[in-house]
Write a protein that holds these residues in place. Structure first.
Motif, PDB file in Angstrom:
ATOM      1  N   ARG A 151       0.834  -1.203   0.000  1.00 58.49           N
ATOM      2  CA  ARG A 151       0.000   0.000   0.000  1.00 58.49           C
ATOM      3  C   ARG A 151       0.870   1.255   0.000  1.00 58.49           C
ATOM      4  O   ARG A 151       0.562   2.233  -0.692  1.00 58.49           O
ATOM      5  N   GLU A 152       1.954   1.240   0.756  1.00 57.20           N
ATOM      6  CA  GLU A 152       2.848   2.394   0.811  1.00 57.20           C
ATOM      7  C   GLU A 152       3.540   2.622  -0.533  1.00 57.20           C
ATOM      8  O   GLU A 152       3.681   3.753  -0.986  1.00 57.20           O
ATOM      9  N   TYR A 202       3.261  12.540   1.816  1.00 56.94           N
ATOM     10  CA  TYR A 202       3.595  11.415   2.682  1.00 56.94           C
ATOM     11  C   TYR A 202       3.587  11.823   4.150  1.00 56.94           C
ATOM     12  O   TYR A 202       3.092  11.091   5.010  1.00 56.94           O
ATOM     13  N   ARG A 231       0.078  12.034   5.210  1.00 58.46           N
ATOM     14  CA  ARG A 231      -0.475  10.681   5.399  1.00 58.46           C
ATOM     15  C   ARG A 231      -0.086  10.130   6.766  1.00 58.46           C
ATOM     16  O   ARG A 231      -0.916   9.561   7.476  1.00 58.46           O
ATOM     17  N   ILE A 232       1.180  10.307   7.142  1.00 52.79           N
ATOM     18  CA  ILE A 232       1.648   9.829   8.446  1.00 52.79           C
ATOM     19  C   ILE A 232       0.949  10.594   9.574  1.00 52.79           C
ATOM     20  O   ILE A 232       0.479  10.007  10.550  1.00 52.79           O
TER      21      ILE A 232
END
Length: 59
Positions: free
Chosen positions: A3-4, A47, A50-51
């Motif tokens: 997924r990443e 990113y 997202r985190i």
């Protein structure tokens, strides 16, 4: 893991396409250096977002 990788690949391709389209439409020329650096910054921000969102969702 998969997924990443898919997220990073879609973020990379999407960022490159958006930056190149913007430069071509509004400036009439596309610079590989500008496309690469701006797309890398967009991917980095996406990113991190997202985190951060994942950490906020889990408390």
């Amino acid at each position: 893991m998969t997924r990443e990788v898919l997220f990073l690949a879609s973020a990379a391709l999407g960022s490159i396409a958006m930056v190149a389209a913007y430069l071509w439409l509004f400036h009439g020329e596309v610079s590989v250096k500008e496309v690469g650096s701006t797309a890398a910054a967009m991917m980095f921000g996406a990113y991190l977002g997202r985190i951060w969102g994942r950490n906020e969702a889990h408390g």
